[in-house]
Write an enzyme that holds these catalytic residues in place. Structure first.
Site, PDB file in Angstrom:
ATOM      1  N   CYS A 185     -12.591  -5.745  47.727  1.00  0.00           N
ATOM      2  CA  CYS A 185     -11.212  -6.128  47.391  1.00  0.00           C
ATOM      3  C   CYS A 185     -10.992  -7.630  47.198  1.00  0.00           C
ATOM      4  O   CYS A 185     -10.056  -8.034  46.514  1.00  0.00           O
ATOM      5  CB  CYS A 185     -10.262  -5.588  48.441  1.00  0.00           C
ATOM      6  SG  CYS A 185     -10.420  -3.803  48.636  1.00  0.00           S
ATOM      7  N   HIS A 227      -3.085  -8.848  47.201  1.00  0.00           N
ATOM      8  CA  HIS A 227      -3.911  -7.643  47.134  1.00  0.00           C
ATOM      9  C   HIS A 227      -3.062  -6.489  47.666  1.00  0.00           C
ATOM     10  O   HIS A 227      -2.359  -6.637  48.665  1.00  0.00           O
ATOM     11  CB  HIS A 227      -5.172  -7.823  47.976  1.00  0.00           C
ATOM     12  CG  HIS A 227      -5.959  -6.564  48.120  1.00  0.00           C
ATOM     13  ND1 HIS A 227      -6.241  -5.754  47.048  1.00  0.00           N
ATOM     14  CD2 HIS A 227      -6.497  -5.947  49.212  1.00  0.00           C
ATOM     15  CE1 HIS A 227      -6.932  -4.705  47.464  1.00  0.00           C
ATOM     16  NE2 HIS A 227      -7.091  -4.801  48.773  1.00  0.00           N
ATOM     17  N   ASN A 232      -4.310   1.292  46.395  1.00  0.00           N
ATOM     18  CA  ASN A 232      -5.195   0.124  46.477  1.00  0.00           C
ATOM     19  C   ASN A 232      -6.319   0.288  45.441  1.00  0.00           C
ATOM     20  O   ASN A 232      -7.182   1.143  45.601  1.00  0.00           O
ATOM     21  CB  ASN A 232      -5.758   0.048  47.904  1.00  0.00           C
ATOM     22  CG  ASN A 232      -6.715  -1.104  48.110  1.00  0.00           C
ATOM     23  OD1 ASN A 232      -7.146  -1.753  47.158  1.00  0.00           O
ATOM     24  ND2 ASN A 232      -7.061  -1.358  49.354  1.00  0.00           N
TER      25      ASN A 232
HETATM   26  N1  COA Z   1      -1.844  11.462  57.310  1.00  0.00           N
HETATM   27  C1  COA Z   1      -1.408  11.735  58.558  1.00  0.00           C
HETATM   28  N2  COA Z   1      -1.908  11.169  59.659  1.00  0.00           N
HETATM   29  C2  COA Z   1      -2.882  10.272  59.494  1.00  0.00           C
HETATM   30  C3  COA Z   1      -3.396   9.923  58.237  1.00  0.00           C
HETATM   31  C4  COA Z   1      -2.826  10.562  57.117  1.00  0.00           C
HETATM   32  N3  COA Z   1      -3.231  10.299  55.861  1.00  0.00           N
HETATM   33  N4  COA Z   1      -4.362   8.994  58.392  1.00  0.00           N
HETATM   34  C5  COA Z   1      -4.454   8.759  59.708  1.00  0.00           C
HETATM   35  N5  COA Z   1      -3.579   9.536  60.384  1.00  0.00           N
HETATM   36  C6  COA Z   1      -3.346   9.611  61.817  1.00  0.00           C
HETATM   37  C7  COA Z   1      -4.541   9.162  62.635  1.00  0.00           C
HETATM   38  O1  COA Z   1      -5.471  10.206  62.762  1.00  0.00           O
HETATM   39  C8  COA Z   1      -3.897   8.778  63.934  1.00  0.00           C
HETATM   40  O2  COA Z   1      -3.669   9.963  64.663  1.00  0.00           O
HETATM   41  P1  COA Z   1      -3.842   9.969  66.250  1.00  0.00           P
HETATM   42  O3  COA Z   1      -2.836   9.002  66.767  1.00  0.00           O
HETATM   43  O4  COA Z   1      -3.574  11.384  66.596  1.00  0.00           O
HETATM   44  O5  COA Z   1      -5.255   9.540  66.498  1.00  0.00           O
HETATM   45  C9  COA Z   1      -2.518   8.240  63.526  1.00  0.00           C
HETATM   46  O6  COA Z   1      -2.313   8.702  62.178  1.00  0.00           O
HETATM   47  C10 COA Z   1      -2.439   6.720  63.544  1.00  0.00           C
HETATM   48  O7  COA Z   1      -3.597   6.209  62.946  1.00  0.00           O
HETATM   49  P2  COA Z   1      -3.792   4.678  62.731  1.00  0.00           P
HETATM   50  O8  COA Z   1      -5.101   4.441  62.039  1.00  0.00           O
HETATM   51  O9  COA Z   1      -3.542   3.937  64.005  1.00  0.00           O
HETATM   52  O10 COA Z   1      -2.571   4.392  61.732  1.00  0.00           O
HETATM   53  P3  COA Z   1      -2.080   3.033  61.138  1.00  0.00           P
HETATM   54  O11 COA Z   1      -0.650   2.864  61.388  1.00  0.00           O
HETATM   55  O12 COA Z   1      -2.994   1.888  61.483  1.00  0.00           O
HETATM   56  O13 COA Z   1      -2.229   3.299  59.565  1.00  0.00           O
HETATM   57  C11 COA Z   1      -3.723   2.681  57.794  1.00  0.00           C
HETATM   58  C12 COA Z   1      -3.497   3.571  59.031  1.00  0.00           C
HETATM   59  C13 COA Z   1      -5.111   2.948  57.277  1.00  0.00           C
HETATM   60  C14 COA Z   1      -2.679   3.058  56.770  1.00  0.00           C
HETATM   61  C15 COA Z   1      -3.560   1.206  58.205  1.00  0.00           C
HETATM   62  O14 COA Z   1      -4.292   0.941  59.365  1.00  0.00           O
HETATM   63  C16 COA Z   1      -4.005   0.252  57.130  1.00  0.00           C
HETATM   64  O15 COA Z   1      -3.490   0.241  56.034  1.00  0.00           O
HETATM   65  N6  COA Z   1      -4.964  -0.613  57.482  1.00  0.00           N
HETATM   66  C17 COA Z   1      -5.462  -1.606  56.567  1.00  0.00           C
HETATM   67  C18 COA Z   1      -6.370  -0.930  55.593  1.00  0.00           C
HETATM   68  C19 COA Z   1      -6.747  -1.825  54.468  1.00  0.00           C
HETATM   69  O16 COA Z   1      -6.183  -2.855  54.278  1.00  0.00           O
HETATM   70  N7  COA Z   1      -7.713  -1.346  53.737  1.00  0.00           N
HETATM   71  C20 COA Z   1      -8.160  -1.942  52.536  1.00  0.00           C
HETATM   72  C21 COA Z   1      -8.775  -3.238  52.738  1.00  0.00           C
HETATM   73  S1  COA Z   1      -9.246  -3.897  51.237  1.00  0.00           S
END
Ligand code: COA
Length: 318
Positions: free
Chosen positions: A114, A245, A275
Site C-alpha cells: 500500500c 491511502h 482498499n
Molecule cells: N464481519 C463481522 N465481524 C468481523 C469481521 C467482519 N467482516 N471481521 C472481524 N470481525 C470480528 C472479529 O472476529 C472480532 O470478533 P471477536 O471480538 O468475537 O473476536 C471483532 O469483529 C472485532 O475485531 P477487530 O479486529 O478488533 O475489529 P476492528 O475494530 O479492529 O476492525 C479492521 C477490524 C480490520 C476493520 C480494522 O482493524 C482495520 O481496518 N485495521 C487496519 C487495517 C489496514 O489498514 N489494512 C490495510 C493496510 S494497507
C-alpha cells in the site's frame, strides 16, 4: 530551481462490483458491521480478462491524455504493484510494449504494497528534479481480489481492484515540494503475503493483524504529517486537501482531525472502492481532480502506509 509537477492524472476501475450484501452471502458478516468498522460499502473486482497491466494501461493513457502528451514523451515508467500479471517481465515493461515505445527505464516497485505509490512518486520526482528525465508515468495497479482469502471475513471485506496514474513532468513552477519515505521491518508479521511454493503453487493470501495495524497507522501517520509540514515550514492550515491511502474511514477521520480538515477536504473513495492498495492514492486524486474538486494551485498532502511497515508522504502544489 526545477520541480516535478503533476501534469495529468488517470484511473481505471473494473466494471464488476461486489457489495457488502454480496459478502453477507459469502462469509459471516453484515453490511452494518463493514460500514461501521471500515466505511466500505462496495468494491470493484477485476474480470478474468483484466489484470494489473490492462488496468494500468487505461489509467496511464488517461493520465497522458489529461497532460496532453503521447507515449513517446514518457521518460520513465514506474508501476507500483504487488499483484503483477507476471513476476517478470515487470508490468512496467509490459506497458511499454502496449504503448509501442521502448528504451526508457521501466520497472515495478514493491514497497510492501500500500505504500508503493508514495515510493514511486518520490523516485520519479528525484529523476525529474536532477534533470535526468523530463516526464515520468507512475501507476499503482492492483488486483487485490486475487490475493485475499475469500473465506476470511477479517480481510476479504477490505480490499478491491483498480488502477490510478500520475504523469509527472519537469516544471519551473512548484509541483512536488517534498517527499518523505520510511520503513520499519520489525513489523513484518502485522501484514504480509507469503510466496507461493511448489507445495502450494497457487497464490497465497494476505495475512493481517488488523487491530495492531490500525493503531500503528494512526501513530506513524500523525508523526509523518508533523515531519512533512516542518520540512516545508508550513502550518497545517496551509493544506487544502488530504489525499490519504484508503484503508479505513476511522483512520482517515483521525488524520483529517489531526490536520483540522473537514471531511469534504479529504479525497474519499473508500466507500465505493475499498482498499485498492498502491492504487488508492492516485485513484482518489484522479477522481477528485476530474470532479473539479481539486484545483490548480491548491496544496495537497498525500500519505500512504502498508506492509513492511512502509509509509510515506508527499506535499504537492497541484
Ligand atoms: N464481519 C463481522 N465481524 C468481523 C469481521 C467482519 N467482516 N471481521 C472481524 N470481525 C470480528 C472479529 O472476529 C472480532 O470478533 P471477536 O471480538 O468475537 O473476536 C471483532 O469483529 C472485532 O475485531 P477487530 O479486529 O478488533 O475489529 P476492528 O475494530 O479492529 O476492525 C479492521 C477490524 C480490520 C476493520 C480494522 O482493524 C482495520 O481496518 N485495521 C487496519 C487495517 C489496514 O489498514 N489494512 C490495510 C493496510 S494497507
Amino acid at each position: 530551481m526545477m520541480y516535478s509537477k503533476i501534469l495529468g492524472t488517470g484511473s481505471f476501475l473494473p466494471e464488476k462490483i461486489l457489495t457488502n450484501f454480496d459478502l453477507e452471502k459469502m462469509v459471516d458478516t453484515t453490511n452494518e458491521w463493514i460500514i461501521e468498522r471500515t466505511g466500505i460499502k462496495q468494491r470493484h473486482i477485476a474480470g478474468t480478462h483484466e489484470n494489473a497491466a490492462t488496468m494500468a494501461d487505461t489509467a496511464g493513457r488517461n493520465a497522458l491524455a489529461a497532460a496532453g502528451l503521447e507515449p513517446a514523451d514518457i521518460g520513465m515508467i514506474i508501476v507500483t504493484s504487488t499483484t503483477p500479471q507476471l513476476v517478470f517481465p515487470s508490468t512496467a515493461c509490459l506497458l511499454q510494449a502496449r504503448y509501442g515505445i521502448s528504451g526508457c527505464p521501466a520497472f515495478d516497485l514493491n514497497a510492501s504494497a500500500c505504500a508503493g505509490f508514495m515510493y514511486g512518486l518520490s523516485i520519479a520526482d528525484q529523476y525529474i528534479r536532477n534533470g535526468t528525465i523530463k516526464n515520468a508515468l507512475v501507476i499503482g495497479s492492483e488486483v487485490m481480489s486475487r490475493i485475499v482469502d475469500w473465506n476470511d471475513r477479517s480481510t476479504c471485506v477490505l480490499f478491491g481492484d483498480g488502477a490510478g496514474a500520475v504523469l509527472l513532468g519537469a516544471s519551473e513552477e512548484p509541483g512536488i515540494l517534498s517527499t518523505h519515505l520510511h520503513a520499519d521491518g520489525n513489523y513484518k508479521d502485522v501484514l504480509y503475503l507469503p510466496l507461493a511454493t511448489s507445495q502450494s503453487p497457487t497464490f497465497e493470501t494476505v495475512k493481517m493483524m488488523g487491530n495492531q495495524l490500525f493503531k500503528l497507522a494512526v501513530n506513524i501517520l500523525g508523526d509523518l504529517f508533523d515531519e512533512t509540514l516542518a520540512a516545508n515550514q508550513l502550518e497545517k492550515s496551509a493544506i487544502d486537501w488530504l489525499i490519504p491511502h484508503q484503508a479505513n474511514i476511522r483512520i482517515i477521520e483521525a488524520m483529517a482531525k489531526k490536520l483540522n480538515l473537514p471531511l469534504d477536504r479529504v479525497a474519499l473513495t473508500l466507500a465505493n472502492q475499498g482498499n485498492t492498495s498502491s492504487a488508492s492514492i492516485p485513484l482518489a486524486l484522479d477522481l477528485a481532480v476530474r470532479a473539479g474538486q481539486i484545483k490548480r494551485g491548491q496544496l495537497l498532502l498525500m500519505e500512504g502506509f502498508g506492509g513492511g511497515l512502509a509509509w510515506g508522504s508527499a506535499l504537492v502544489r497541484y
